[in-house]
Write an enzyme that holds these catalytic residues in place. Structure first.
Site, PDB file in Angstrom:
ATOM      1  N   SER A   3       1.847   6.451  -4.479  1.00 13.22           N
ATOM      2  CA  SER A   3       0.738   5.616  -4.025  1.00 13.22           C
ATOM      3  C   SER A   3      -0.338   5.632  -5.100  1.00 13.22           C
ATOM      4  O   SER A   3      -0.553   6.675  -5.749  1.00 13.22           O
ATOM      5  CB  SER A   3       0.163   6.191  -2.725  1.00 13.22           C
ATOM      6  OG  SER A   3      -1.131   5.664  -2.492  1.00 13.22           O
ATOM      7  N   SER A   4      -1.003   4.515  -5.272  1.00 17.32           N
ATOM      8  CA  SER A   4      -2.112   4.480  -6.237  1.00 17.32           C
ATOM      9  C   SER A   4      -3.185   5.467  -5.820  1.00 17.32           C
ATOM     10  O   SER A   4      -3.927   5.987  -6.641  1.00 17.32           O
ATOM     11  CB  SER A   4      -2.698   3.072  -6.324  1.00 17.32           C
ATOM     12  OG  SER A   4      -1.674   2.140  -6.599  1.00 17.32           O
ATOM     13  N   GLY A  29       7.000  -3.263  -0.218  1.00 16.52           N
ATOM     14  CA  GLY A  29       7.554  -1.911  -0.072  1.00 16.52           C
ATOM     15  C   GLY A  29       7.476  -1.408   1.358  1.00 16.52           C
ATOM     16  O   GLY A  29       6.470  -1.585   2.038  1.00 16.52           O
ATOM     17  N   GLN A  30       8.547  -0.735   1.774  1.00 15.99           N
ATOM     18  CA  GLN A  30       8.612  -0.123   3.111  1.00 15.99           C
ATOM     19  C   GLN A  30       7.530   0.946   3.295  1.00 15.99           C
ATOM     20  O   GLN A  30       7.147   1.270   4.419  1.00 15.99           O
ATOM     21  CB  GLN A  30      10.011   0.473   3.312  1.00 15.99           C
ATOM     22  CG  GLN A  30      10.244   1.165   4.634  1.00 15.99           C
ATOM     23  CD  GLN A  30       9.984   0.253   5.819  1.00 15.99           C
ATOM     24  OE1 GLN A  30      10.299  -0.944   5.771  1.00 15.99           O
ATOM     25  NE2 GLN A  30       9.381   0.788   6.868  1.00 15.99           N
ATOM     26  N   LYS A  31       7.011   1.477   2.193  1.00 19.69           N
ATOM     27  CA  LYS A  31       5.911   2.457   2.251  1.00 19.69           C
ATOM     28  C   LYS A  31       4.797   1.979   3.191  1.00 19.69           C
ATOM     29  O   LYS A  31       4.226   2.763   3.937  1.00 19.69           O
ATOM     30  CB  LYS A  31       5.381   2.655   0.835  1.00 19.69           C
ATOM     31  CG  LYS A  31       3.958   3.101   0.704  1.00 19.69           C
ATOM     32  CD  LYS A  31       3.866   4.579   0.672  1.00 19.69           C
ATOM     33  CE  LYS A  31       2.445   5.098   0.654  1.00 19.69           C
ATOM     34  NZ  LYS A  31       1.411   4.188   0.246  1.00 19.69           N
ATOM     35  N   HIS A  36       5.804   0.245  -7.382  1.00 23.16           N
ATOM     36  CA  HIS A  36       5.579  -1.147  -7.801  1.00 23.16           C
ATOM     37  C   HIS A  36       6.709  -1.617  -8.726  1.00 23.16           C
ATOM     38  O   HIS A  36       7.214  -2.731  -8.600  1.00 23.16           O
ATOM     39  CB  HIS A  36       4.270  -1.260  -8.590  1.00 23.16           C
ATOM     40  CG  HIS A  36       3.038  -0.912  -7.825  1.00 23.16           C
ATOM     41  ND1 HIS A  36       2.264   0.182  -8.121  1.00 23.16           N
ATOM     42  CD2 HIS A  36       2.427  -1.514  -6.768  1.00 23.16           C
ATOM     43  CE1 HIS A  36       1.225   0.242  -7.302  1.00 23.16           C
ATOM     44  NE2 HIS A  36       1.305  -0.766  -6.458  1.00 23.16           N
ATOM     45  N   GLN A  51       2.396  -3.226   7.353  1.00 23.07           N
ATOM     46  CA  GLN A  51       2.151  -4.419   6.529  1.00 23.07           C
ATOM     47  C   GLN A  51       3.415  -5.286   6.451  1.00 23.07           C
ATOM     48  O   GLN A  51       3.342  -6.514   6.535  1.00 23.07           O
ATOM     49  CB  GLN A  51       1.713  -3.986   5.130  1.00 23.07           C
ATOM     50  CG  GLN A  51       1.614  -5.103   4.123  1.00 23.07           C
ATOM     51  CD  GLN A  51       0.926  -4.658   2.847  1.00 23.07           C
ATOM     52  OE1 GLN A  51      -0.289  -4.529   2.809  1.00 23.07           O
ATOM     53  NE2 GLN A  51       1.694  -4.416   1.797  1.00 23.07           N
ATOM     54  N   MET A  76      -1.948  -4.487  -5.845  1.00 28.08           N
ATOM     55  CA  MET A  76      -3.351  -4.259  -6.195  1.00 28.08           C
ATOM     56  C   MET A  76      -3.441  -3.510  -7.533  1.00 28.08           C
ATOM     57  O   MET A  76      -4.500  -2.994  -7.898  1.00 28.08           O
ATOM     58  CB  MET A  76      -4.060  -3.468  -5.089  1.00 28.08           C
ATOM     59  CG  MET A  76      -4.059  -4.216  -3.751  1.00 28.08           C
ATOM     60  SD  MET A  76      -5.410  -3.784  -2.664  1.00 28.08           S
ATOM     61  CE  MET A  76      -5.076  -2.056  -2.380  1.00 28.08           C
TER      62      MET A  76
END
Ligand code: AMP
Length: 286
Positions: free
Chosen positions: A185-186, A147-149, A37, A153, A30
């Site tokens: 994180s964004s 991503g595992q974050k 990223h 998801q 996103m």
């Protein structure tokens, strides 16, 4: 590096690359890039002839009271960062390109989407599964990187990809953290200085859980309670959920075993942050 906005043009580009015998890697995002990223793009760069990164703040995965409008957007800076890594194409469609007038089709992954983030954010994973399905059709890559974050998801996308017979390898890469442990994180951009300090409770509580398991504590409820105590001691933090589940099926576990996912969501002020760890094997931890 090319920037493509039209889904049709993007699809034609990937089809051509595949006809020419090239391998294609996709990194869906996103935008508002950070090292998390970039780690996915670097891996994709190393493993494929062509790397496509999509940037799309997907409205269907945000609830009506969530931060869709406030979500950070910076295509210019993102493009510079992606270009440095050697990304070949940024796919940045508009909302109208992705959801034109009359759009009516959604992908619903059942059961595993109903708990954890799915319980707090109804409709979130329906939006995610839908947009990822669309991206997989527009960009039929050989490999797609996540991503595992975003642990749930990852499980949802792997399930969906298998269920819907996508011929795309799903590659999951580790969570990239700031020096003090906060998962990148964004949404960290929303935090004030004070909140940024409080946000460390996510990592602290996960690290403490790992320590407890290392010292032999395998009772999920006891671990969960200690994590809660740490977070509740932080005035700006409010727990959304703490889940101790099987990392593949997301089924609740009373006892820690190999391949356990410990995942949590915590509000820091108004900002909802998530993080997790996986306990691969209990024994070497001791
Ligand atoms: P987002 O732009 O937040 O939707 O994330 C795009 C992709 O980057 C997803 O697969 C995320 O799981 C992944 N990602 C986000 N933050 C991190 C991080 N700190 N470490 C590794 N991957 C991440």
């Amino acid at each position: 590096m090319k920037i493509i906005t039209s889904p049709k043009e993007m699809q034609a580009y990937v089809k051509r690359a595949r006809t020419d015998g090239k391998t294609v890697g996709l990194v869906p995002t996103m935008g508002a890039f950070h090292e998390g990223h970039l780690s996915l793009m670097r891996r994709a760069r190393a493993e494929n002839d062509i790397v496509v990164t999509s940037i799309f703040v997907n409205p269907t995965q945000f609830g009506p009271k969530e931060d869709y409008n406030a979500y950070p957007r910076d295509l210019e800076n993102d493009s510079k960062m992606a270009e440095k890594i050697g990304v070949d194409v940024i796919f940045a469609p508009s909302v109208k390109d992705m959801y034109p007038q009359g759009y009516a089709t959604f992908v619903n992954v059942e059961r595993i989407t109903e708990k954890m983030c799915g319980a707090s954010r109804p409709g979130h994973f329906r939006g995610v599964a839908t947009v990822v399905t669309k991206l997989f059709n527009i960009i039929p890559a050989h490999k797609a990187y996540f991503g595992q974050k975003d642990a749930q998801q990852c499980v949802v996308i792997k399930r969906m990809s298998e269920d819907l017979n996508f011929d795309i390898d799903i590659v999951i890469l580790p969570t990239v953290r700031e020096n003090d442990g906060l998962a990148m994180s964004s949404r960290n951009k929303y935090l004030s200085d004070e909140e940024r300090r409080s946000a460390l409770v996510l990592f602290k509580s996960l690290s403490m859980a790992k320590e407890l398991i290392r010292s032999g504590e395998l009772n999920s409820e006891k671990i969960r309670q200690k994590m809660l105590d740490i977070i509740n001691a932080e005035p700006l933090a409010r727990v959304d959920y703490i889940s101790i589940v099987d990392a593949e099926t997301l089924e609740d576990l009373n006892e820690i075993k190999d391949n356990t996912l410990i995942a949590l969501a915590v509000f820091i002020g108004k900002t909802r942050l998530i993080d997790n760890i996986i306990i691969d094997q209990i024994n070497p931890l001791k």
